[in-house]
Design a protein around this motif. Sequence first.
Motif, mmCIF file in Angstrom:
data_model
loop_
_atom_site.group_PDB
_atom_site.id
_atom_site.type_symbol
_atom_site.label_atom_id
_atom_site.label_comp_id
_atom_site.label_asym_id
_atom_site.label_seq_id
_atom_site.Cartn_x
_atom_site.Cartn_y
_atom_site.Cartn_z
ATOM 1 N N LEU A 77 -3.612 -7.086 -2.224
ATOM 2 C CA LEU A 77 -2.585 -6.355 -1.440
ATOM 3 C C LEU A 77 -1.984 -7.235 -0.225
ATOM 4 C CD1 LEU A 77 -1.546 -3.427 -0.472
ATOM 5 C CD2 LEU A 77 -3.612 -3.321 1.190
ATOM 6 N N GLU A 78 -0.623 -7.082 -0.075
ATOM 7 C CA GLU A 78 0.047 -8.017 0.824
ATOM 8 C C GLU A 78 0.494 -7.416 2.175
ATOM 9 O OE1 GLU A 78 1.166 -11.431 -2.712
ATOM 10 O OE2 GLU A 78 2.524 -9.542 -2.459
ATOM 11 N N VAL A 79 0.929 -6.219 1.923
ATOM 12 C CA VAL A 79 1.339 -5.361 3.071
ATOM 13 C C VAL A 79 0.874 -4.195 3.089
ATOM 14 C CG1 VAL A 79 3.696 -5.142 2.219
ATOM 15 C CG2 VAL A 79 3.465 -4.942 4.556
ATOM 16 N N ALA A 80 0.516 -3.652 4.232
ATOM 17 C CA ALA A 80 -0.173 -2.375 4.263
ATOM 18 C C ALA A 80 0.195 -1.412 5.657
ATOM 19 C CB ALA A 80 -1.734 -2.466 4.103
ATOM 20 N N SER A 134 5.358 -5.551 -7.060
ATOM 21 C CA SER A 134 4.660 -5.855 -8.276
ATOM 22 C C SER A 134 3.642 -4.886 -8.409
ATOM 23 C CB SER A 134 3.883 -7.181 -8.139
ATOM 24 O OG SER A 134 3.205 -7.506 -6.931
ATOM 25 N N ASN A 135 3.127 -3.969 -7.427
ATOM 26 C CA ASN A 135 2.161 -2.951 -7.317
ATOM 27 C C ASN A 135 2.067 -2.149 -6.140
ATOM 28 O OD1 ASN A 135 -0.048 -1.550 -8.285
ATOM 29 N ND2 ASN A 135 -1.482 -3.215 -8.326
ATOM 30 N N TRP A 136 2.035 -0.957 -6.373
ATOM 31 C CA TRP A 136 2.012 -0.003 -5.266
ATOM 32 C C TRP A 136 0.586 0.538 -5.250
ATOM 33 C CZ3 TRP A 136 5.853 0.912 -1.838
ATOM 34 C CH2 TRP A 136 7.177 0.805 -2.139
ATOM 35 N N LEU A 137 -0.351 0.023 -4.217
ATOM 36 C CA LEU A 137 -1.597 0.620 -4.329
ATOM 37 C C LEU A 137 -1.929 1.743 -3.605
ATOM 38 C CD1 LEU A 137 -1.446 -2.969 -4.191
ATOM 39 C CD2 LEU A 137 -3.952 -2.468 -4.292
ATOM 40 N N ASN A 138 -2.733 2.623 -4.107
ATOM 41 C CA ASN A 138 -3.076 3.782 -3.601
ATOM 42 C C ASN A 138 -4.202 3.542 -2.768
ATOM 43 O OD1 ASN A 138 -3.632 6.453 -2.807
ATOM 44 N ND2 ASN A 138 -4.190 7.311 -4.861
ATOM 45 N N ILE A 139 -4.001 3.003 -1.638
ATOM 46 C CA ILE A 139 -5.162 2.624 -0.677
ATOM 47 C C ILE A 139 -4.440 2.792 0.778
ATOM 48 C CG2 ILE A 139 -4.055 0.303 -0.668
ATOM 49 C CD1 ILE A 139 -7.002 -0.610 -0.559
ATOM 50 N N GLY A 140 -5.619 3.349 1.649
ATOM 51 C CA GLY A 140 -5.061 3.603 2.902
ATOM 52 C C GLY A 140 -6.162 3.315 4.227
ATOM 53 N N SER A 180 0.745 -1.333 -0.070
ATOM 54 C CA SER A 180 0.132 0.136 0.088
ATOM 55 C C SER A 180 1.019 1.245 0.010
ATOM 56 C CB SER A 180 -0.960 0.055 1.256
ATOM 57 O OG SER A 180 -0.151 0.501 2.390
ATOM 58 N N SER A 181 0.194 2.282 -0.742
ATOM 59 C CA SER A 181 0.992 3.682 -0.717
ATOM 60 C C SER A 181 0.160 4.721 -0.831
ATOM 61 C CB SER A 181 2.227 3.549 -2.150
ATOM 62 O OG SER A 181 2.726 4.927 -1.985
ATOM 63 N N TYR A 182 -0.462 5.151 0.278
ATOM 64 C CA TYR A 182 -1.672 6.119 0.167
ATOM 65 C C TYR A 182 -1.079 7.428 -0.295
ATOM 66 C CZ TYR A 182 -5.595 8.644 1.800
ATOM 67 O OH TYR A 182 -6.680 9.666 1.650
#
Length: 351
Positions: free
Chosen positions: A102-105, A82-88, A59-61
Amino acid sequence: MPSPPVPAVDRRLFLTSLLGVTAAAAGLSGCADNSAAAEAASDAPLASKVPAGTSLKISSYQNAQQLQFKLAGFRDLPFKVSNWLNIGAGPDVINAFRAKSLEVANNAGIPPIQAHFQGFDAKIVAINITRKPNYLFATKPGGDIRTVADFKGKRLAFSQGQAQGVVLLRALKKAGLAYDDVELVPLTSNQFLTALQSGQVDIAPLANTQAPAYLTQYKSARTIKTDVVDLLSLLWAPVSVLNDKAKAAAIAAYIPYWAKSQVWTYEHPDEWNERFYVGTQNLTLAQAEAVTALANKPLFPPSWDEAIKWEQETADLLAEGGFVKKFDVSELFDRRFESIAAKAVPAEYRR
Protein backbone atom coordinates in the motif's frame (compact mmCIF):
# COMPACT_ATOMS: atom_id res chain seq x y z
CA MET A 1 -19.91 -21.46 22.79
CA PRO A 2 -19.20 -17.76 23.39
CA SER A 3 -15.61 -16.57 23.26
CA PRO A 4 -13.91 -16.01 26.62
CA PRO A 5 -13.84 -12.42 27.87
CA VAL A 6 -10.97 -10.28 26.66
CA PRO A 7 -9.06 -9.09 29.74
CA ALA A 8 -8.12 -5.48 30.28
CA VAL A 9 -4.35 -5.04 30.23
CA ASP A 10 -1.82 -2.41 31.19
CA ARG A 11 -1.98 0.32 28.57
CA ARG A 12 1.80 0.19 28.05
CA LEU A 13 1.35 -3.34 26.71
CA PHE A 14 -1.22 -2.39 24.08
CA LEU A 15 1.32 -1.98 21.32
CA THR A 16 2.74 -5.47 21.69
CA SER A 17 -0.64 -7.08 22.31
CA LEU A 18 -2.10 -5.60 19.14
CA LEU A 19 0.82 -5.56 16.73
CA GLY A 20 3.38 -8.02 18.02
CA VAL A 21 6.69 -7.63 19.82
CA THR A 22 8.80 -8.32 16.76
CA ALA A 23 7.19 -5.72 14.50
CA ALA A 24 7.30 -3.07 17.20
CA ALA A 25 10.94 -3.74 18.01
CA ALA A 26 11.94 -3.73 14.35
CA GLY A 27 10.17 -0.44 13.79
CA LEU A 28 11.62 1.25 16.84
CA SER A 29 15.14 0.16 15.99
CA GLY A 30 14.82 1.73 12.56
CA CYS A 31 13.69 5.12 13.82
CA ALA A 32 17.08 6.83 13.70
CA ASP A 33 18.00 5.25 10.36
CA ASN A 34 14.90 6.67 8.68
CA SER A 35 15.18 10.25 9.93
CA ALA A 36 17.40 11.39 7.07
CA ALA A 37 15.00 9.89 4.54
CA ALA A 38 12.11 11.76 6.14
CA GLU A 39 13.96 15.08 5.78
CA ALA A 40 14.77 14.35 2.13
CA ALA A 41 11.12 13.60 1.40
CA SER A 42 10.05 16.87 2.94
CA ASP A 43 12.64 18.98 1.09
CA ALA A 44 12.50 17.59 -2.45
CA PRO A 45 10.40 19.76 -4.80
CA LEU A 46 7.34 18.14 -6.31
CA ALA A 47 7.48 17.42 -10.02
CA SER A 48 4.95 19.39 -12.06
CA LYS A 49 4.07 16.38 -14.20
CA VAL A 50 3.57 12.70 -13.40
CA PRO A 51 6.09 10.59 -15.34
CA ALA A 52 4.54 8.12 -17.76
CA GLY A 53 4.01 4.65 -16.32
CA THR A 54 3.77 5.80 -12.68
CA SER A 55 1.40 3.76 -10.54
CA LEU A 56 -0.02 3.91 -7.02
CA LYS A 57 -1.52 1.37 -4.63
CA ILE A 58 -4.38 3.19 -2.91
CA SER A 59 -6.62 2.24 0.01
CA SER A 60 -10.36 2.09 -0.65
CA TYR A 61 -12.14 0.85 2.44
CA GLN A 62 -15.31 -1.08 1.54
CA ASN A 63 -14.44 -0.18 -2.07
CA ALA A 64 -15.89 3.29 -1.49
CA GLN A 65 -13.13 5.34 -3.10
CA GLN A 66 -13.23 3.76 -6.55
CA LEU A 67 -17.05 3.89 -6.47
CA GLN A 68 -16.83 7.61 -5.74
CA PHE A 69 -14.46 8.04 -8.65
CA LYS A 70 -16.74 6.06 -10.95
CA LEU A 71 -19.88 7.98 -10.00
CA ALA A 72 -18.10 11.34 -10.19
CA GLY A 73 -16.78 10.48 -13.66
CA PHE A 74 -13.07 10.44 -12.80
CA ARG A 75 -11.66 8.02 -15.36
CA ASP A 76 -8.60 9.48 -17.06
CA LEU A 77 -6.18 9.77 -14.14
CA PRO A 78 -2.62 10.94 -14.86
CA PHE A 79 -1.27 7.79 -13.22
CA LYS A 80 -2.25 4.14 -12.98
CA VAL A 81 -3.94 2.69 -9.91
CA SER A 82 -2.24 -0.69 -9.76
CA ASN A 83 -4.39 -1.78 -6.84
CA TRP A 84 -7.34 -0.48 -4.83
CA LEU A 85 -7.02 -2.15 -1.43
CA ASN A 86 -10.09 -2.72 0.73
CA ILE A 87 -8.31 -1.67 3.89
CA GLY A 88 -9.15 1.01 6.41
CA ALA A 89 -8.16 0.28 10.02
CA GLY A 90 -5.02 2.14 11.08
CA PRO A 91 -3.07 -0.91 12.32
CA ASP A 92 -3.86 -2.75 9.07
CA VAL A 93 -2.75 0.24 7.01
CA ILE A 94 0.56 0.47 8.89
CA ASN A 95 1.18 -3.23 8.32
CA ALA A 96 0.37 -2.82 4.61
CA PHE A 97 2.75 0.14 4.41
CA ARG A 98 5.48 -1.98 5.97
CA ALA A 99 4.80 -4.78 3.49
CA LYS A 100 4.96 -2.26 0.59
CA SER A 101 1.54 -3.45 -0.59
CA LEU A 102 0.00 0.00 0.00
CA GLU A 103 1.34 3.44 -0.92
CA VAL A 104 -1.29 6.01 0.06
CA ALA A 105 -4.16 5.66 2.53
CA ASN A 106 -7.10 7.54 3.99
CA ASN A 107 -7.22 7.49 7.79
CA ALA A 108 -7.91 9.61 10.84
CA GLY A 109 -5.29 11.52 12.81
CA ILE A 110 -4.19 8.81 15.21
CA PRO A 111 -2.62 6.17 12.89
CA PRO A 112 0.27 8.48 11.86
CA ILE A 113 1.00 9.05 15.56
CA GLN A 114 0.99 5.31 16.16
CA ALA A 115 3.25 4.69 13.15
CA HIS A 116 5.73 7.25 14.47
CA PHE A 117 5.75 5.54 17.87
CA GLN A 118 6.55 2.25 16.12
CA GLY A 119 9.43 3.91 14.28
CA PHE A 120 7.80 3.80 10.86
CA ASP A 121 8.29 7.00 8.84
CA ALA A 122 5.21 8.28 7.02
CA LYS A 123 3.86 11.72 6.21
CA ILE A 124 0.45 13.36 6.01
CA VAL A 125 -0.20 14.82 2.54
CA ALA A 126 -3.84 15.99 2.62
CA ILE A 127 -6.37 17.10 5.24
CA ASN A 128 -10.18 17.05 5.39
CA ILE A 129 -11.50 18.74 8.54
CA THR A 130 -14.35 17.03 10.40
CA ARG A 131 -16.62 19.37 12.37
CA LYS A 132 -19.35 16.94 13.51
CA PRO A 133 -18.88 13.65 15.40
CA ASN A 134 -18.37 10.59 13.21
CA TYR A 135 -18.64 8.23 16.17
CA LEU A 136 -21.03 7.54 19.03
CA PHE A 137 -20.83 5.16 21.97
CA ALA A 138 -22.95 2.01 21.88
CA THR A 139 -23.86 -0.07 24.92
CA LYS A 140 -24.00 -3.82 25.06
CA PRO A 141 -27.54 -5.25 24.80
CA GLY A 142 -29.39 -4.66 28.06
CA GLY A 143 -26.82 -2.20 29.37
CA ASP A 144 -27.95 0.60 31.67
CA ILE A 145 -25.27 3.16 30.77
CA ARG A 146 -26.73 6.50 29.71
CA THR A 147 -23.91 9.07 29.95
CA VAL A 148 -20.14 9.12 29.64
CA ALA A 149 -19.98 9.65 33.40
CA ASP A 150 -21.51 6.16 33.72
CA PHE A 151 -18.43 4.69 32.04
CA LYS A 152 -16.69 4.62 35.42
CA GLY A 153 -15.81 1.05 36.37
CA LYS A 154 -16.97 -0.29 33.00
CA ARG A 155 -15.14 -2.21 30.27
CA LEU A 156 -14.54 -0.03 27.24
CA ALA A 157 -13.42 -1.24 23.82
CA PHE A 158 -10.27 0.64 22.93
CA SER A 159 -8.01 0.74 19.88
CA GLN A 160 -5.02 2.96 20.48
CA GLY A 161 -4.09 3.05 16.79
CA GLN A 162 -7.46 4.16 15.42
CA ALA A 163 -9.79 7.14 15.46
CA GLN A 164 -12.16 5.38 17.85
CA GLY A 165 -9.39 5.32 20.44
CA VAL A 166 -8.79 9.05 20.51
CA VAL A 167 -12.53 9.77 20.53
CA LEU A 168 -12.84 7.59 23.63
CA LEU A 169 -9.86 9.22 25.38
CA ARG A 170 -11.14 12.72 24.65
CA ALA A 171 -14.61 11.79 25.92
CA LEU A 172 -13.16 10.42 29.16
CA LYS A 173 -11.06 13.54 29.69
CA LYS A 174 -14.04 15.81 29.06
CA ALA A 175 -16.09 13.82 31.60
CA GLY A 176 -13.32 14.10 34.21
CA LEU A 177 -12.58 10.37 34.21
CA ALA A 178 -9.02 9.11 34.59
CA TYR A 179 -7.75 6.09 32.67
CA ASP A 180 -7.68 4.13 35.91
CA ASP A 181 -11.39 4.82 36.45
CA VAL A 182 -12.26 2.45 33.60
CA GLU A 183 -11.06 -0.82 32.08
CA LEU A 184 -9.68 -0.23 28.59
CA VAL A 185 -9.97 -3.48 26.65
CA PRO A 186 -7.52 -3.63 23.72
CA LEU A 187 -9.29 -4.49 20.48
CA THR A 188 -9.29 -3.35 16.89
CA SER A 189 -12.42 -1.68 15.56
CA ASN A 190 -13.47 -4.70 13.51
CA GLN A 191 -13.81 -6.60 16.81
CA PHE A 192 -16.02 -4.00 18.52
CA LEU A 193 -19.41 -5.31 17.39
CA THR A 194 -18.64 -8.90 18.37
CA ALA A 195 -17.35 -7.75 21.75
CA LEU A 196 -20.54 -5.75 22.36
CA GLN A 197 -22.83 -8.53 21.22
CA SER A 198 -21.14 -11.08 23.49
CA GLY A 199 -20.95 -8.74 26.46
CA GLN A 200 -17.16 -8.79 26.55
CA VAL A 201 -17.27 -5.00 26.77
CA ASP A 202 -19.90 -2.65 28.13
CA ILE A 203 -19.22 0.18 25.69
CA ALA A 204 -17.67 0.55 22.26
CA PRO A 205 -17.35 3.57 19.97
CA LEU A 206 -19.10 2.85 16.69
CA ALA A 207 -19.06 4.77 13.45
CA ASN A 208 -22.30 6.52 12.57
CA THR A 209 -22.59 4.10 9.66
CA GLN A 210 -22.57 1.07 11.99
CA ALA A 211 -25.02 2.25 14.63
CA PRO A 212 -28.37 1.97 12.77
CA ALA A 213 -27.98 -1.72 11.93
CA TYR A 214 -26.71 -2.53 15.45
CA LEU A 215 -29.67 -0.82 17.14
CA THR A 216 -32.08 -2.55 14.78
CA GLN A 217 -30.65 -5.94 15.69
CA TYR A 218 -30.41 -5.29 19.43
CA LYS A 219 -33.43 -3.39 20.68
CA SER A 220 -32.16 -3.32 24.27
CA ALA A 221 -28.92 -1.58 23.30
CA ARG A 222 -28.66 2.19 23.15
CA THR A 223 -26.24 4.83 21.96
CA ILE A 224 -24.69 7.77 23.77
CA LYS A 225 -23.95 10.82 21.67
CA THR A 226 -21.27 13.34 22.56
CA ASP A 227 -19.85 16.42 20.88
CA VAL A 228 -16.36 14.90 20.78
CA VAL A 229 -14.98 15.22 17.27
CA ASP A 230 -12.20 13.33 15.54
CA LEU A 231 -11.04 16.39 13.62
CA LEU A 232 -8.91 14.90 10.89
CA SER A 233 -9.62 12.74 7.87
CA LEU A 234 -6.34 12.59 6.01
CA LEU A 235 -4.24 11.04 3.30
CA TRP A 236 -0.80 9.80 4.24
CA ALA A 237 2.01 7.86 2.65
CA PRO A 238 5.28 6.19 3.66
CA VAL A 239 8.43 8.30 3.39
CA SER A 240 9.92 5.64 1.12
CA VAL A 241 7.10 6.35 -1.34
CA LEU A 242 7.41 10.12 -1.00
CA ASN A 243 11.15 9.84 -1.67
CA ASP A 244 10.26 8.49 -5.11
CA LYS A 245 9.76 11.66 -7.17
CA ALA A 246 7.45 9.96 -9.64
CA LYS A 247 5.19 8.57 -6.95
CA ALA A 248 5.23 11.85 -5.01
CA ALA A 249 4.06 13.58 -8.19
CA ALA A 250 1.32 10.95 -8.60
CA ILE A 251 0.15 11.51 -5.02
CA ALA A 252 0.06 15.27 -5.66
CA ALA A 253 -2.08 14.53 -8.74
CA TYR A 254 -4.33 12.15 -6.79
CA ILE A 255 -5.16 14.64 -4.02
CA PRO A 256 -7.43 16.91 -6.13
CA TYR A 257 -9.43 13.90 -7.31
CA TRP A 258 -9.73 12.67 -3.72
CA ALA A 259 -10.96 16.08 -2.54
CA LYS A 260 -13.41 16.46 -5.42
CA SER A 261 -14.78 12.95 -4.81
CA GLN A 262 -15.62 13.89 -1.20
CA VAL A 263 -17.45 16.98 -2.47
CA TRP A 264 -19.31 14.93 -5.08
CA THR A 265 -20.50 12.46 -2.43
CA TYR A 266 -21.67 15.26 -0.15
CA GLU A 267 -23.56 16.96 -2.98
CA HIS A 268 -25.23 13.76 -4.24
CA PRO A 269 -26.59 12.06 -1.09
CA ASP A 270 -29.50 10.30 -2.80
CA GLU A 271 -27.33 8.61 -5.40
CA TRP A 272 -24.69 7.73 -2.80
CA ASN A 273 -27.32 6.24 -0.51
CA GLU A 274 -28.64 4.00 -3.27
CA ARG A 275 -25.35 2.98 -4.83
CA PHE A 276 -23.18 2.61 -1.72
CA TYR A 277 -25.16 2.16 1.48
CA VAL A 278 -28.08 0.23 0.02
CA GLY A 279 -26.22 -1.32 -2.90
CA THR A 280 -23.08 -2.49 -1.13
CA GLN A 281 -23.56 -2.16 2.64
CA ASN A 282 -26.98 -3.82 2.95
CA LEU A 283 -28.56 -0.86 4.74
CA THR A 284 -32.18 0.01 4.16
CA LEU A 285 -32.82 3.32 2.45
CA ALA A 286 -34.10 4.74 5.76
CA GLN A 287 -30.92 3.64 7.52
CA ALA A 288 -28.80 5.09 4.73
CA GLU A 289 -30.61 8.41 4.95
CA ALA A 290 -30.07 8.47 8.72
CA VAL A 291 -26.34 7.98 8.18
CA THR A 292 -26.15 10.61 5.45
CA ALA A 293 -27.97 13.11 7.67
CA LEU A 294 -24.99 12.92 10.04
CA ALA A 295 -22.41 13.32 7.28
CA ASN A 296 -19.79 16.02 7.58
CA LYS A 297 -19.44 18.68 4.93
CA PRO A 298 -15.93 18.18 3.53
CA LEU A 299 -13.60 21.04 4.40
CA PHE A 300 -10.08 21.29 3.02
CA PRO A 301 -7.98 23.90 4.86
CA PRO A 302 -5.50 25.98 2.85
CA SER A 303 -3.41 26.12 6.05
CA TRP A 304 -2.71 23.09 8.19
CA ASP A 305 -2.06 25.05 11.39
CA GLU A 306 -5.33 23.97 13.06
CA ALA A 307 -4.75 20.36 12.06
CA ILE A 308 -1.23 20.36 13.48
CA LYS A 309 -2.44 21.89 16.74
CA TRP A 310 -5.16 19.23 17.07
CA GLU A 311 -2.73 16.44 16.20
CA GLN A 312 -0.32 17.71 18.88
CA GLU A 313 -3.10 17.70 21.47
CA THR A 314 -3.94 14.14 20.48
CA ALA A 315 -0.35 12.95 20.70
CA ASP A 316 0.04 14.66 24.09
CA LEU A 317 -3.14 12.98 25.33
CA LEU A 318 -1.78 9.58 24.30
CA ALA A 319 1.58 10.37 25.89
CA GLU A 320 -0.11 11.33 29.17
CA GLY A 321 -1.63 7.86 29.28
CA GLY A 322 1.66 6.14 28.51
CA PHE A 323 0.50 4.93 25.09
CA VAL A 324 3.21 6.74 23.11
CA LYS A 325 6.23 8.92 23.80
CA LYS A 326 5.85 12.69 23.60
CA PHE A 327 7.11 14.24 20.35
CA ASP A 328 6.63 17.20 18.02
CA VAL A 329 3.93 16.16 15.53
CA SER A 330 4.89 18.79 12.96
CA GLU A 331 7.32 16.24 11.56
CA LEU A 332 4.33 14.13 10.50
CA PHE A 333 3.12 16.73 7.99
CA ASP A 334 4.63 17.09 4.52
CA ARG A 335 3.75 20.71 3.89
CA ARG A 336 4.77 20.56 0.24
CA PHE A 337 1.23 19.24 -0.31
CA GLU A 338 -0.50 21.71 2.03
CA SER A 339 -2.63 23.75 -0.37
CA ILE A 340 -3.31 21.17 -3.08
CA ALA A 341 -6.67 19.88 -1.81
CA ALA A 342 -8.04 23.35 -1.02
CA LYS A 343 -7.16 24.66 -4.48
CA ALA A 344 -9.07 21.80 -6.10
CA VAL A 345 -12.50 22.56 -4.59
CA PRO A 346 -14.95 25.47 -4.61
CA ALA A 347 -14.47 28.20 -2.00
CA GLU A 348 -17.31 26.93 0.25
CA TYR A 349 -15.31 23.75 0.87
CA ARG A 350 -12.13 25.57 1.97
CA ARG A 351 -11.71 26.11 5.71
